[in-house]
Design a protein around this motif. Structure first.
Motif, short mmCIF file in Angstrom:
data_model
loop_
_atom_site.label_atom_id
_atom_site.label_comp_id
_atom_site.label_asym_id
_atom_site.label_seq_id
_atom_site.Cartn_x
_atom_site.Cartn_y
_atom_site.Cartn_z
N ALA A 1 39.29 36.40 42.90
CA ALA A 1 39.19 37.80 44.16
C ALA A 1 38.23 38.31 43.00
N HIS A 2 37.26 38.21 41.18
CA HIS A 2 35.82 38.38 40.85
C HIS A 2 36.32 37.17 39.96
N SER A 3 34.77 37.42 39.63
CA SER A 3 33.90 36.75 38.55
C SER A 3 34.64 37.44 36.98
N ALA A 4 35.14 37.97 37.49
CA ALA A 4 35.29 38.69 35.86
C ALA A 4 36.60 39.52 35.92
N PRO A 5 37.88 40.06 34.59
CA PRO A 5 38.97 40.58 34.59
C PRO A 5 39.40 41.89 36.16
N VAL A 6 40.03 41.76 36.39
CA VAL A 6 40.58 42.37 37.83
C VAL A 6 41.39 43.68 36.60
N THR A 7 39.92 44.52 37.27
CA THR A 7 40.66 45.93 36.59
C THR A 7 41.71 46.73 37.03
N ALA A 8 41.35 46.52 38.42
CA ALA A 8 42.18 47.69 38.99
C ALA A 8 43.25 47.59 40.62
N LEU A 9 44.17 47.61 41.46
CA LEU A 9 44.69 46.87 42.16
C LEU A 9 44.87 48.22 43.12
N SER A 10 45.08 48.74 44.79
CA SER A 10 45.41 49.32 45.48
C SER A 10 45.16 48.49 47.32
N ALA A 11 45.39 50.09 47.93
CA ALA A 11 45.68 49.55 49.44
C ALA A 11 45.70 49.98 50.45
N PHE A 12 45.26 50.05 51.35
CA PHE A 12 44.91 50.05 52.61
C PHE A 12 46.57 49.77 53.46
#
Length: 776
Positions: free
Chosen positions: A426-437
């Motif tokens: 999903a990212h080229s660096a660490p994922v820092t947060a998640l949410s959703a619609f």
């Protein structure tokens, strides 16, 4: 025009409008279209169901300002082969705010080439070159991915996410709230546009956002403060509690025994406090006694519906029912993420070793389901429970930028945790947060990463079912003198040599980590020098397909070399300069495979090298983690002039400005602090000029002559390549890549040449393009 069968009058009107307006778009992308075309043509085409490259011509896209092309494409069903230009621009659109039309045109040209002409040799005409004839670049070769599902680009890394409902109306759109590491909150609509001006709330990173009621959110930050803001009105309510010298380690909603819901906050020293959610006053309720250490807290319930508090410290998770604290589970490493699940009494834990496990409070000390997140190299950085296709789904994110979905129902004791489809990068660096619609149509997962992007992933489509093509980051690259040019790249543990003229390739090194590459001359042969993980430097005949044995090996470094550069030698062979993580710079005689000279003046890793011929010899520049720039005579590595203390934290790259002789010697350094500095070491104690493109840490820099005596610098940040004229102090061009570029190199050119060939390699791959000086 006769209406098409099945189309209504409204659609037909917009279709006619789109067709008529498309005729008014100038063929030359350098000519500004009418403002109405820029703002509304794509919308007419979408409503007329003709959103394609014919009705929204490529020459319009550098000027397009609807700021919603990605959203319009997502709502349609046109085949992608009719939308190649549109889709290329939609991926760049989040990065385009503030870009000049020339920068947009250049970025679009390269993005379209990367999407349609991967590995296409120079002998085949590139598609799109005639369409964008005014572009200042000509793409030559590409193995580069385009930005994917980028929803927003931020100036600072987003560290927390939450969603709120925009009012009580049934069709009110949800809003996304982001908190970043500068203490700023942003409120965004589902199309990524701002719903309110940025709000400065904290003096530290906002690591926690909790949705309350009526559009209110609680925030917790590293400045030790819990605060409340009104997302619907775009303003702060005020701080709830500040504890100087600590940071807020967790925020959660919790329903204690015999009380209504409260807001519970934990601080880094183990302090817990509860607040009512009406006036946000601190209240006295039974709470567990914690160690003086950061705690992660989550409110949940037992199967009987009674409230339960989960809290994690170090490698353990415990529960508190209002009276008694019970240790529930112990983990292989420190707990990094904790989330309550359904059914009641279940919770998931992600730890610092990348292990994901699910537990039941009715079975103390035993995981009912356990699994290691196979695609996560490092810690689990975030967990979230979201709803997709009418069921609860657990989402895990890793320090390697991956995201994976997991089935939470049914949960069978001691059965492996079942992934839903494939993990994605999903990212080229660490994922820092998640949410959703989660509102219809289509639930979407929102992810934030340390790469300063927020991305938007469909939860009910094929993204997670089939995964995505993995792009292996390029860790080393080198472009040979030419033409013809040969390109050497290291992807993962494999090093390949490409002939970009014919498109032919062959492997040079298999199953070996390589940290740096350079083309060198050894008598009558051009060889490829490769710095290997065993600290050696091997020389290969890259023209010999199928023969992977080195023709010579250089030994002496105590850590892998981070930079290699060919240096003009006194005889038929060039010399090789190497810089290592062991803090040394070495100059090698390629005829004898022995070092000519060794210098260990840098205190830490030497990260970059550059060379320049002076007529009487050549000079070598080195920079590194000690923040210093040094210049050496390449005859014996005697230091030339003084040591320059650059004041950029780490010096990531260095380049000489083009010129003749040692007179007027000038250099440029790219720094970890995001600045480019221009130096004249013979006369200036301070930098002559400084350039800050506002694109995060600068990783690479190179220089080339433009139209006589002018010099241009190309530097790479987090999302773009920037061209800068140091004499005029002017930003010439910004080329959006969407990913971090690690290396920039120019091919040798003759004086007076009207163009420069530039090599750019990084996390998304490699691209080579020609920059036309007269179009800058």
């Amino acid at each position: 025009m006769t209406p098409r069968p099945g189309s209504d009058r409204h659609t037909e009107i917009h279709r006619r409008l789109a067709a008529a307006l498309a005729e008014l778009v100038p063929d030359d992308p350098g000519i500004p279209p009418h403002p109405y075309l820029r703002r509304h043509l794509a919308q007419h085409a979408a409503q007329g169901r003709v959103l394609d490259d014919a009705h929204v011509p490529p020459s319009l896209l550098p000027w397009e300002t609807s700021s919603g092309l990605g959203r319009l494409l997502a709502g349609g069903n046109d085949p992608s082969d009719r939308q190649q230009w549109l889709r290329a621009w939609a991926k760049l659109e989040p990065f385009s705010r503030g870009l000049t039309p020339l920068s947009r045109l250049t970025s679009l040209h390269l993005a379209h080439h990367a999407a349609t002409a991967r590995h296409q040799p120079l002998s085949t005409p590139a598609p799109g070159d005639a369409v964008l004839a005014g572009s200042p670049v000509t793409p030559l070769w590409s193995d580069c991915a385009s930005p994917d599902n980028v929803w927003a680009v931020t100036e600072a890394a987003v560290t927390s996410l939450a969603t709120v409902q925009a009012g009580r109306r049934a069709r009110a759109q949800p809003l996304l709230v982001t908190g970043d590491d500068h203490g700023v909150v942003r409120i965004l609509r589902p199309d990524g546009s701002a719903a309110a001006p940025p709000i400065a709330v904290h003096d530290g990173a906002i690591e926690h956002l909790v949705t309350l009621h009526e559009g209110l959110l609680a925030t917790g930050a590293t400045d030790g403060t819990v605060s409340v803001l009104d997302a619907l009105r775009g303003r702060t309510i005020g701080p709830v509690l500040r504890r100087p010298g600590t940071w807020v380690s967790s925020l959660t909603l919790y329903r204690p025994r015999d009380r209504g819901q409260v807001l519970l906050a934990a601080w880094s020293d183990g302090y817990l406090a509860a607040f009512n959610t009406a006036a946000f006053q601190q209240i006295d309720i039974p709470l567990p006694r914690l160690e003086r250490a950061a705690a992660m807290v989550r409110g949940t319930s037992r199967p009987d519906g009674s409230g339960l508090l989960l809290y994690a410290q170090h490698d353990t998770v415990s529960s508190f029912d209002g009276r008694t604290a019970v240790m529930r589970s112990r983990h292989p490493a420190a707990v990094r993420a904790l989330v309550a699940l359904t059914p009641a009494g279940h919770y998931a834990v992600g730890d610092g070793h990348g292990t994901l496990s699910v537990h039941d409070v009715t079975v103390p000390g035993r995981a009912i389901v356990s699994s290691t997140v196979a695609t996560s190299e490092g810690a689990v950085t975030a967990l979230a429970l979201v709803e997709a296709e009418d069921r609860q789904v657990l989402v895990s994110a890793g320090a390697d930028g991956t995201v994976c979905l997991w089935r939470t129902e049914p949960l069978e004791p001691l059965e492996p945790l079942a992934p839903l489809g494939e993990s994605i990068q999903a990212h080229s660096a660490p994922v820092t947060a998640l949410s959703a619609f989660t509102e219809r149509p289509g639930a979407r997962l929102i992810t934030a990463g340390a790469d300063r992007t927020v991305r938007n992933w469909p939860l009910d489509g094929a993204t997670f079912q089939h995964g995505r093509a993995a792009w292996t980051p390029v860790t080393a690259s080198a472009l040979s003198p030419g033409p013809p040019h040969r390109l050497a790249v290291t992807e993962g543990s494999r090093t390949l040599a490409w002939d970009i003229g014919t498109g032919e390739k062959h492997p040079v090194i298999d199953d070996e980590q390589v940290t740096a590459l350079a083309w060198v001359r050894r008598r009558d042969h051009v060889l490829l020098a490769a710095a290997r993980s065993d600290n050696s430097i091997a020389l290969f005949d890259a023209s010999a397909a199928g023969d992977s044995a080195p023709v010579a090996t250089l030994h002496g470094h105590y850590s892998p070399a981070l930079a290699l550069v060919a240096v003009e030698g006194p005889g038929p062979s060039s010399r090789l300069a190497s810089a290592s993580a062991d803090g040394s710079v070495r100059l090698w005689d390629l005829d004898t495979s022995e070092p000519v000279a060794i210098r260990k003046d840098h205190k830490f890793s030497v990260r970059c090298l550059a060379t320049r011929s002076t007529g009487a010899g050549s000079l070598l520049a080195s920079g590194g983690s000690d923040g210093n720039l040094r210049i050496w005579e390449t005859a014996d590595l005697t230091q030339y002039g003084r040591t320059i203390r650059c004041g950029q934290n780490i010096v990531n790259d260095v380049a000489f400005a083009p010129g003749r002789g040692a007179a007027g010697l000038r250099l440029v350094t790219a720094g970890q602090n995001g600045t480019l500095k221009f130096w004249e070491p013979d006369s200036a104690a301070e930098a002559l000029r400084e350039f800050d493109p506002g694109d995060g840490e600068l990783n690479a820099v190179t220089a080339f002559p433009v139209q006589g005596q002018r010099v241009a610098f190309a530097t790479a940040g987090s999302t773009s390549i920037h061209l800068w004229d140091p004499a005029a102090g002017r930003h010439l061009l910004q080329i959006v890549t969407g990913y971090r570029v690690h290396a920039l190199r120019t091919a040798p050119q003759q004086p007076g040449e009207p163009s420069t060939v530039l090599l750019a390699t990084g996390e998304a791959g490699t691209m080579i393009f020609r920059i036309h000086h007269d179009r800058l």
